[in-house]
Structure formats: structure tokens, C-alpha cells
Design an enzyme around this catalytic site. Sequence first.
Site, PDB file in Angstrom:
ATOM      1  N   HIS A  25       0.881  -1.229  -0.067  1.00  0.00           N
ATOM      2  CA  HIS A  25       0.034   0.147   0.046  1.00  0.00           C
ATOM      3  C   HIS A  25       0.834   1.086   0.078  1.00  0.00           C
ATOM      4  O   HIS A  25       0.409   2.166  -0.413  1.00  0.00           O
ATOM      5  CB  HIS A  25      -0.937  -0.019   1.375  1.00  0.00           C
ATOM      6  N   HIS A  79       1.254  -8.187   5.640  1.00  0.00           N
ATOM      7  CA  HIS A  79       0.270  -8.544   4.667  1.00  0.00           C
ATOM      8  C   HIS A  79      -0.905  -9.125   4.819  1.00  0.00           C
ATOM      9  O   HIS A  79      -2.022  -8.832   4.452  1.00  0.00           O
ATOM     10  CB  HIS A  79       1.055  -8.902   3.398  1.00  0.00           C
TER      11      HIS A  79
END
Length: 694
Positions: free
Chosen positions: A129, A245
Site C-alpha cells: 500500500h 500483509h
Amino acid sequence: MSAISSQDGEDTFKILVATDIHLGYLEKDPVRGNDTFVTFNEILDHAQKNEVDFVLLGGDLFHDNKPSRKTVHSCLESLRKYCMGDRPVQFEILSDQAVNFHYSRFPWVNYQDENLNISIPVFSIHGNHDDPTGADALCALDILSCAGLLNHFGRSTSVEKIDISPILLRKGRTKIALYGLGAIPDERLYRMFVNKQVTMLRPKEDEDSWFNLFVIHQNRSKHGATNYIPEQFLDDFINLVVWGHEHECKIAPFQNEQQRFYISQPGSSVVTSLSPGEAVKKHIGLLHVKGKKMKMEKIALETVRTFHIEDIVLADHPDLFNPDNPNVTQAIQAFCMEKVELMLDTAERERLGNPRQPEKPIIRLRVDYAGGFEPFSVHRFSQKYMHRVANPKDIIHFFRHREQKEKKGIDLNFGKLVSRPAEGMTLRVEDLVKQYFQTAEKKVQLSLLTERGMGEAVQEFVDKEEKDAIEELVKFQLEKTQRFLKERRTDAEEEKIDEEVRKFRESRKKNTEEEDKEVREAMIRARANRSENGVLVADSSDEESMDVEMMGTSDPSDGLSSTLSRGRGRARGRGRGARGQNSTARGSSRRGRGTTSQESASGSRSYKPVSVRGKNMSIMDGCQLYLPLVKEAHKAKHLEELNMTQMRMIHSRALQRQEELSDFQLTMQERLWKFVKKMESSLQDFLYVIFLCK
């Protein structure tokens, strides 16, 4: 896992471990907007109270690649409040910091900077991200690193070979080799592991005396053949892997039976998807390391908003629901209300024991209405819980089982094109592009570009807002094909040119490393082109237009491509100038305060729907626009020496498609963003949004 005593001495490292904090997630939501900032403060408060040696973050500190000013400010405020002070740091770094932080202008750990007073160092890798992007390949973590509040490590820019050099830490007689690898596309990293292109360097002296700690941010669960990183790919000398993640909290170290190392998956500290994995209680870890022994202490996060999810299959209750009953819809609605009330009661009991927990819970009820049932109005149902839950619009989700037959009367075979994913799974844009071209008709197949290259270009276009990514990839491949045809001295016959281009394309598809280089170079060109455009706009604009990310009202008679493509960012909502004042930048758009109904809506990650000249195009229509352009353009260059008249005619036809190409880029941005937003609320309809959009 070897245990150590609870008493910490001068030889024991205390490390606070957390991943996937996602600062700025839903920051504009009136109820959940501050959740990530409150929880981040709680995490750092635990670090301060436990007097840890350092904080270790496993990626995705920020939710957006380009976080807002509010998000960056809140992060800086928290780091300064909790991580700066007079308490001395008790460990030392033995490795060459110029190697560990070689990409930084200040290649040393922040607590050794004589201008800073750091009491709790923070070490972090980047996630998918908040990964580096742009012409300078910078990310939000680099801003924090430059400010001296965070140590960004584990960064790799090479697509040919990755050498992971550890940060060597020592406290008393305990030595830690800290390895880190920031997020890399899973397929690329998978291939590099298979080709033995990833090397973890070990200390030259007493390599067996080090506690080897590895931080990684990749898919751990299998999402595809190569869209994950198998645990057995990692070296067996590692003692502990901190895996980021994955959002489900599995922080208790679990031993891999094959490689014999332990894996800790802290999970996220905020609910970002309404899936069962997010409903697991959130924790962070306090890791104690002494010699080669370790102990992970779980710390429950008290400020995380509670989340409850439940599934209902209507066909499993034949005694309650009969599809032939005219009042079955009302009975289903009453049953769903009863389930929601039970979940609210459970959430309230949990909150009573924890006053720091937010008042409104997140509730998700998933209803499988297969078997002849019909869904009721979700909007009307959600109105009843507007003031009781944090997500009233998403409180209920209707879906049909995947094995149900496809609807009749539709020409496209959606089941053949792409399988419908379960809720909570991620369908990536490049996979969609690849699957489309694998099942498309021969007349719309790519003749010059590869599906892999086009998929990555579209992904850059959507996720990183590189508006020139697709066009630069087409140009780059066109130039390379032209050089190939010249070297081959191909005859100016259409069949021979097509055959040579086909052979050249097939050879590139087999050489995946060369294709990765080509895509990367094309992306660099796109970023450089964006930076040059941004500089030109900034140099020619007055004070009003210095914020090049703002987009004002556009004249309906003006071309949208010139209005929406300039500048460096997305729409920000409102201009700073006076009413009716014109911008000096290219185009005739005006900036003001609400002068017309076309003024762009505010939102840090939203796109304003645009009206494109001509008929609406789907992704399939848009992809077909590229094929004649590419095919005719690469022929035109080869025919230049033989027939100038024919070359001009073909080149003219290619230029006529430039406007359609520009419109397609805008349309793709709108369609794909709508596709992503639609997936969040109803994944069962996402294929209709893409291929049946009006």
C-alpha cells in the site's frame, strides 16, 4: 521455540512487533475516520510503557500510496510524542549502515544522529500500500526517514537479483541479524526465488551465534499458481519470520516443519475488509530475544473497533422459509433483524469490559439467497441501524452460491472468462486483463504487446495513477519492434510483417526477465513524463494554480483529455482562487467555489465521473482501440523508405485514433475505479460493472 525467563536483563532484546496499521483508512468517514490514528497511538504507548529497545513494523504503515496531509501529520505527531526522549538506547549496530540504508541521504540509524533525541527507534519495511513510486521512487516512509523519526530498510530496486543484507544488532551478549524485504509483486518475487536470484547474506564471523529475524510483506496464503510466496522458499537458517500483509492475527509463533523456523503473523490493527479473517481479535507482540532463545508475548489491542460477522444460508432452513410463500421476503427480513440484534448484544457485552473500545461495532451479515429466494431492500434495512453500527451501508450482503447457473440472455460467458471470487478475496486488475485476452476472440487479441505487459501497465494506471503508463508501454514496444524489423530487413508485405511481429512477440513472452525490464523501463518513462509535465504546469501557473492536484470546473465545450490529464495528482475537490478566476495552465478549466454542478467532489481517493465523447466504452472496447493503432504504426515506420505516400496515409489513420486513445484512458480509469468500489459492497455484480456499463 526456546523460552526465556520473564526477567529482562542487559542481554535481552525487547522488540514491539506490529504490521499493517493502515494509517488513513476511511479517514473521511464520520464514525471510523480516526480509528487507525487512535490504535497507532495505543501501539506506541505500549512500546513506551514496556520500555522496548525498538519497534519493528512489517509494512503498510499507511493505507494509501499518497497519504493525505492529515494522515502524515497525525503519524509525525504520534512518532514525535512517543519515540523521542532522553532514555538512552541500549543496543548498538555493527553492520555497515551505508549498505543497510544506501538509498537514504542520511545513511545511518536515526538514534545515532547528533541532532535528534530518539528514545525508541522504529524500523519498518514498506508494504504494497505504501511502496515507492514516481520518477524518484519515493514513498511515505522516506518522508519519515528523512525527518529522522523512522528507519526504512529492506528496500530493493533490482529486478535481476536481490541481495538481502542484514542490520546487525548487539545488546550485551545477544546478537540479532535483522533481515527485511519490502513488498514486491508476488509473481516476480516467486520467479526470482525459483531462479535462485534472492540471496540472504550472513555475517562473516560466528554466523551460528546470531538470532536471525526476517521481516517480509507478501501473500502467505495461495491466491494463484505463483501469486504467493511458499514458506519453503525461505532459508532454513532463519529463526523467526515476521510475516506482514496477511490481516488475520496469528501472532503466536508457529513452526514450519520442513524449514524448522518459526513464523509469526501479527495481522492488521484495523478492519479493512469485511471478511472472517478480520473478525479475529487484534494483537501486537512483545518479542523477547536472549541469545538464540525467544518468547512472544501477546498484547491485545483495546482501541480496535469490534467486528462481528455471520453467514446465513436460506436454503438450510426449509422449515422457516418457503420460496413459494408470498410473505417469505418479510420472514427473511425479520430473521436477519434477529441475527443482527444478537450480534449487537454480543458486541455490547464485549465493550462493557473494555471502556476504551469504540461504541459502535462493525456488523456484517452475509446471506446466501440461492434456491429461488429474493433479496429485500438493503437500503431500507440499513436505515434501522444508522445510529447503532459503524457500517450501516454494509451491514448486510446478499450473494448466491458459486455453483448457481449463469443468467440466461447474456452473450458473454462470465463463468468462462473469470470465476466469481468469494467475498474478501482480491481480484487484481492485471489478472482480469490476462484472463480477458486468453478467452477473447482472435480478432481482438493483442498482436504486439503481451498480456503480461498490458496487465502491469493497467495496474500502474489504476493503482499508482500513472496516466501515461499504457501509452508509454505501447510506444516503447513499438520502437523496439521497429528496430527489430529494420534489423531483419523484412519485406514490405503485410503477411511477412505480421509473421515477424508474431515471432518477436512470442520470443519476448518466453523471456520473462527481459519483459520485466521492458515494463519497468516504460513505467520509468511514464513517471519521468509526468514529472516533466508537472514542472511545466508549475512554472507557467500563478499562485492560484500552485496546487497542481486541484481540479476545477471544466467547460463542456473543452476536451476532457486536456483538462483531466494535466497536473500530477487526482481531484482534490475545490480550488483556491476567487470566483471566476481563470487558471494560466493549459486548457480552459476554471477554478472557483461551487460555480457549476460539474465541480469535482472532494475525496482523497475518489474519481469524478467523466463524460467521454462518443459512445461509452467497456474495457473490451477500449482494448480494441489499441490493436489497430499498434499494428498500423509499426507498419508505417517500416514502409517509410519504400512508400512515403502510403506511410502518410497509415500514419494519419493512427493519429486519428489518438483522441480515442486518450478518451479510453479516462474511461478505463472511471470504469476500473467503479469496479473496485463495487466489489467492496457487492462482489457478485462486479462483472456487470465492467462489461455491461452503460
